[in-house]
Write a protein that holds these residues in place. Structure first.
Motif, PDB file in Angstrom:
ATOM      1  N   MET A  66       0.817  -1.201   0.000  1.00 56.67           N
ATOM      2  CA  MET A  66       0.000   0.000   0.000  1.00 56.67           C
ATOM      3  C   MET A  66       0.855   1.255   0.000  1.00 56.67           C
ATOM      4  SD  MET A  66      -2.808   1.695   0.184  1.00 56.67           S
ATOM      5  CE  MET A  66      -3.408   3.254   0.815  1.00 56.67           C
ATOM      6  N   ARG A  67       1.964   1.205   0.654  1.00 54.95           N
ATOM      7  CA  ARG A  67       2.769   2.409   0.804  1.00 54.95           C
ATOM      8  C   ARG A  67       3.407   2.845  -0.500  1.00 54.95           C
ATOM      9  NH1 ARG A  67       4.176  -0.489   5.486  1.00 54.95           N
ATOM     10  NH2 ARG A  67       6.127  -1.172   4.521  1.00 54.95           N
ATOM     11  N   HIS A  85       1.843   3.294  -3.302  1.00 53.08           N
ATOM     12  CA  HIS A  85       0.868   3.939  -4.174  1.00 53.08           C
ATOM     13  C   HIS A  85       0.114   5.014  -3.418  1.00 53.08           C
ATOM     14  CE1 HIS A  85       1.433   0.805  -7.228  1.00 53.08           C
ATOM     15  NE2 HIS A  85       1.463  -0.036  -6.206  1.00 53.08           N
ATOM     16  N   ASN A  86      -0.330   6.009  -4.155  1.00 52.03           N
ATOM     17  CA  ASN A  86      -1.147   7.050  -3.576  1.00 52.03           C
ATOM     18  C   ASN A  86      -2.580   6.557  -3.413  1.00 52.03           C
ATOM     19  OD1 ASN A  86       0.980   8.944  -3.494  1.00 52.03           O
ATOM     20  ND2 ASN A  86       0.667   9.415  -5.664  1.00 52.03           N
ATOM     21  N   GLN A  87      -3.324   7.272  -2.623  1.00 53.64           N
ATOM     22  CA  GLN A  87      -4.690   6.883  -2.328  1.00 53.64           C
ATOM     23  C   GLN A  87      -5.589   7.064  -3.547  1.00 53.64           C
ATOM     24  OE1 GLN A  87      -5.889   5.598   0.552  1.00 53.64           O
ATOM     25  NE2 GLN A  87      -7.932   5.416  -0.371  1.00 53.64           N
ATOM     26  N   SER A 139      -9.282   7.614  -5.039  1.00 53.76           N
ATOM     27  CA  SER A 139     -10.471   8.298  -4.539  1.00 53.76           C
ATOM     28  C   SER A 139     -11.608   7.314  -4.311  1.00 53.76           C
ATOM     29  CB  SER A 139     -10.908   9.375  -5.543  1.00 53.76           C
ATOM     30  OG  SER A 139     -12.091  10.001  -5.114  1.00 53.76           O
ATOM     31  N   TRP A 195     -11.596   4.679  -2.342  1.00 54.65           N
ATOM     32  CA  TRP A 195     -11.133   3.343  -1.989  1.00 54.65           C
ATOM     33  C   TRP A 195     -10.592   3.358  -0.555  1.00 54.65           C
ATOM     34  CZ3 TRP A 195      -9.969  -0.920  -5.676  1.00 54.65           C
ATOM     35  CH2 TRP A 195     -10.645  -0.750  -6.889  1.00 54.65           C
ATOM     36  N   SER A 196     -10.486   2.160   0.030  1.00 57.49           N
ATOM     37  CA  SER A 196     -10.037   2.031   1.420  1.00 57.49           C
ATOM     38  C   SER A 196      -8.822   1.120   1.488  1.00 57.49           C
ATOM     39  CB  SER A 196     -11.159   1.453   2.293  1.00 57.49           C
ATOM     40  OG  SER A 196     -12.335   2.251   2.216  1.00 57.49           O
ATOM     41  N   SER A 197      -8.071   1.270   2.558  1.00 58.69           N
ATOM     42  CA  SER A 197      -6.855   0.470   2.747  1.00 58.69           C
ATOM     43  C   SER A 197      -7.217  -0.980   3.052  1.00 58.69           C
ATOM     44  CB  SER A 197      -6.031   1.043   3.898  1.00 58.69           C
ATOM     45  OG  SER A 197      -5.005   0.152   4.276  1.00 58.69           O
ATOM     46  N   GLN A 230      -5.594  -1.506  -1.966  1.00 55.96           N
ATOM     47  CA  GLN A 230      -6.836  -0.842  -1.594  1.00 55.96           C
ATOM     48  C   GLN A 230      -8.018  -1.634  -2.142  1.00 55.96           C
ATOM     49  OE1 GLN A 230      -6.354   3.599  -2.398  1.00 55.96           O
ATOM     50  NE2 GLN A 230      -4.437   2.795  -3.221  1.00 55.96           N
ATOM     51  N   ASN A 253      -3.120   8.856  -9.867  1.00 62.11           N
ATOM     52  CA  ASN A 253      -2.262   8.449  -8.751  1.00 62.11           C
ATOM     53  C   ASN A 253      -1.800   7.002  -8.858  1.00 62.11           C
ATOM     54  OD1 ASN A 253      -2.508  10.981  -7.505  1.00 62.11           O
ATOM     55  ND2 ASN A 253      -4.370  10.366  -6.423  1.00 62.11           N
TER      56      ASN A 253
END
Length: 554
Positions: free
Chosen positions: A37-38, A40-42, A44, A46-48, A178, A196
Motif C-alpha cells: 500500500m505504501r 501507491h497514492n490513495q 479516490s 477506496w479504502s486500505s 486498496q 495516482n
C-alpha cells in the motif's frame, strides 16, 4: 518466581493471538507482499486493505475447498473481468465484471435467478421456475427494508449498504493495496482515475458473494492485468485500393495508401487536447506534419520501407505553483502595526502537459494491377438458337502487372444478389500486354450486373458493367415469323378483293379506238390494278405511264 512464569506465559499467549485474530482484507483478497500500500497514492473512494474483514458474515474459502462445489445450484458461476486498458496516466480506466451462470439459468428483470424456458441441461428440464427467488426472501425477512438495522445489511468491512439495497451480489474489488465494495446484479462496472496510479502493469482482483438468507456465500473470484502508461496508445490501420491482403503489410506501387490513426482513449481524456501527427514514410520524401488523423501517401518505388509516426498531444493541465521568492524590502505602507504587502505571481492559465505516442512498421512495396476496364461487349453468334443460354464476350484491358486469374460474378441489376461466380486462370502466353477476352454464359433474357476482377498474388482489381440479354427462344422466333406470314397473307387477300370490286365497277367501259376485246380487257385490268396501287401506295401519279391510258387522254 511463579509470578514470573505466569507473566512469561501471558506473553506467549499474547504472541499467539494474531493467529486467531480477525482477518484483514489483504489476507482475504490477495497474497501481495507487505507494505504494498505504501508504494501507491490513495485512490479516490477506496479504502486500505489493512481494514478488518467480517469473516463471520462473509466466509473465506481457499482454492480447492469442497464448499465451492455447492456454492451455487446447478453448477459453478464464472466471473469475467475486463477493462479498457491500456490507459494513459491521468485518464480514467473502467472495469466490468459479468457473471456467467450455469446452462439454462439467467437473471430476470427483478434480479432473481430463473430457469430458461424450453432449455434442457444435463439433468433435464427443471420443474422449478426459480434458481434463487430473492424477492421472496426479502418479503419473508427484513432484507432490503429501509427501516431495518440488521447487521447483515453491511459490507465485509462493516459499512452499511447504500439504500435501497435491493441487489443480490456483493462485489469486492482489490488493487494497489486498496479495495472498493459495490452491490450489483449479474454485471457491474467501476471506474478509477489513473492520476495516482504507478506506471506499468497492475493487477485487479474481484471477489463475488451472493445472498444466502442473513449471510453471504462466495461464488466466484477473478483477476486481470491492466496497464497504465505515459505514452499515448496508438494504432494505425493501412488500406489500399486493389491490395489483396493489407494485413501482410505488402502494398502496391503507384497507388495511394490510406493511413488512419486510432488513439485508444475510451475515457475521452484527450478530447480537449491539440494533437499533431508527424509522419516519416522512409522513402526520402521528408517529414509530414498534420492535425488530421488520416493521411494518404503513394510509394513510387518497389522495396522495403520503415514507417515512423509520432503523435504529440498537448493536454490541458494544472499549472505548477510558482517557486517561492524571498520578500523584497519595501517601505511600510502603514505607520502602525507590522503589516506588509506581499506580491504573488499569477500562474499562466494555458498550462499543459505534453504526451507522446509512437508507431513503427516495415512495409513492402511491389508492383500490382492498378486498373481494369471493359472496352467491348459483343454477343457470340450461335449455330442454333439456345433457349436457356446466351454467350457474351467481354474484351478487358488492365494497367500494371499481368493478372494470373480472372473471376466474374453475375448478379441482379442492383449488383446485390449473386447468381454464379466463375474463376479461370489466365494463360501465361499473355505476355507483357494485358488484353484478354472473357466469355460468359447468361441464362435467359433480362438485365444483369457483372463484376469482373483480375488478380495475382499481390493485387485484385475490380470493374462492373450492366449487360442486357435479349430473348432467343425458338418458339418465340417461330411465333414472330408466323405472325409476319399471316399479316402478309391478309394484305394480299385484301388487295385482291379491292381489285375485284374496282373491276366490277368499270367492266362496261370501252374506249372508242379500242382494239380487239382481249386487249381491251388487259388494259382495263391494268387500270383497275393501278387504282388499287394508288389507294395503298399514294405518290406522284404524273410520272406513272398508265396515265396515258386513262379516259379522256388522247
Amino acid at each position: 518466581m511463579e509470578c514470573l512464569y505466569c507473566f512469561l506465559g501471558f506473553l506467549l499467549l499474547a504472541a499467539g493471538l494474531p493467529l486467531d485474530a480477525a482477518k484483514r482484507f489483504h489476507d482475504v483478497l490477495s497474497n501481495e507482499r507487505p507494505g504494498y500500500m505504501r508504494e501507491h497514492n490513495q485512490l479516490s473512494g477506496w479504502s486500505s486493505d489493512e481494514n478488518d474483514w467480517n469473516e463471520k458474515l462473509y466466509p473465506v474459502w481457499k482454492r480447492g475447498d469442497s464448499r465451492w462445489k455447492s456454492s451455487w445450484k446447478g453448477g459453478r458461476v464464472q466471473a469475467v473481468l475486463t477493462s479498457d486498458s491500456p490507459a494513459l496516466v491521468g485518464s480514467t480506466i473502467t472495469f466490468a465484471v459479468n457473471l456467467v451462470f450455469p446452462r439454462c439459468q439467467k437473471e430476470d428483470a427483478s434480479g432473481n435467478i430463473v430457469y430458461e424456458k424450453n432449455c434442457r441441461n444435463d439433468t433435464g428440464a427443471s420443474p422449478d421456475l426459480y434458481v434463487y427467488n430473492w424477492t421472496a426472501w426479502t418479503e419473508d425477512s427484513d432484507w432490503g427494508n429501509d427501516t431495518s438495522e440488521g447487521h447483515h445489511n453491511v459490507f465485509p468491512d462493516g459499512k452499511p449498504f447504500p439504500r435501497p439495497w435491493k441487489k443480490n451480489f456483493v462485489y469486492v474489488f482489490h488493487t494497489l493495496g486498496q479495495y472498493f465494495q459495490k452491490l450489483g446484479q449479474c454485471s457491474v462496472t467501476i471506474s478509477i482515475s489513473t492520476a495516482n496510479v504507478s506506471l506499468g502493469p497492475q493487477i485487479m482482483e474481484v471477489t463475488v458473494y451472493r445472498r444466502h438468507r442473513r449471510a453471504y456465500v462466495p461464488i466466484a473470484k477473478v483477476k486481470d492485468v491492466y496497464v497504465v502508461t505515459d505514452q499515448i496508445p496508438v494504432f494505425v490501420t493501412m488500406s489500399q485500393k486493389n491490395n489483396r491482403n493489407s494485413s501482410d503489410e505488402t502494398f502496391l506501387r503507384d497507388l495511394p495508401i490510406t493511413f488512419s490513426v486510432l488513439i485508444h482513449d475510451p475515457s475521452h481524456f484527450l478530447n480537449e487536447s491539440a494533437i499533431y501527427y508527424k509522419w516519416n514514410f522512409g522513402d526520402n520524401t521528408g517529414l509530414f506534419v498534420s492535425n488530421n488523423h488520416t493521411l494518404n501517401h503513394t510509394y513510387v518505388l518497389n522495396g522495403t520501407f520503415s514507417l515512423n509516426l509520432t503523435v504529440q498531444a498537448e493536454v490541458p493541465g494544472p499549472c505548477p505553483l510558482p517557486s517561492p521568492r524571498p520578500p523584497k524590502t519595501t517601505p511600510p505602507l502603514v505607520t502602525a502595526g507590522d503589516s506588509t504587502l506581499v506580491l504573488r505571481e499569477i500562474p499562466d492559465e494555458s498550462c499543459h502537459i505534453t504526451r507522446y505516442g509512437y508507431f513503427k512498421a516495415t512495409i513492402t512495396i511491389v508492383e500490382g494491377i492498378l486498373e481494369v476496364n471493359i472496352i467491348q461487349v459483343t454477343d457470340v453468334p450461335m449455330p442454333r438458337p439456345q433457349p436457356d443460354n446466351s454467350l457474351v464476350d467481354f474484351v478487358v484491358t488492365c494497367q500494371g502487372s499481368i493478372p494470373t486469374e480472372v473471376c466474374t460474378i453475375i448478379s441482379d441489376p442492383s449488383c446485390q444478389i449473386t447468381q454464379n461466380p466463375v474463376c479461370d486462370p489466365v494463360a501465361m502466353e499473355l505476355g507483357d500486354t494485358c488484353l484478354l477476352t472473357v466469355r460468359r454464359a447468361f441464362s435467359g433474357s433480362g438485365t444483369y450486373c457483372m463484376n469482373l476482377t483480375l488478380g495475382n498474388d499481390a493485387s485484385l482489381a475490380l470493374t462492373s458493367t450492366l449487360v442486357s440479354i435479349n430473348s432467343r427462344d425458338p418458339a418465340s422466333l417461330l411465333r414472330t415469323a408466323n405472325g409476319i406470314l399471316v399479316s402478309l397473307g391478309c394484305l394480299a387477300i385484301l388487295i385482291t378483293v379491292i381489285a375485284f370490286l374496282m373491276y366490277k365497277k368499270h367492266k362496261e367501259y370501252k374506249p372508242i379506238e379500242n382494239s380487239p376485246g382481249i386487249v381491251i380487257r388487259g388494259k382495263g385490268l391494268n387500270v383497275f390494278l393501278n387504282h388499287a396501287k394508288t389507294l395503298f401506295f399514294p405518290g406522284n401519279q404524273e410520272k406513272d405511264p398508265l396515265l396515258k391510258n386513262q379516259p379522256g387522254i388522247l
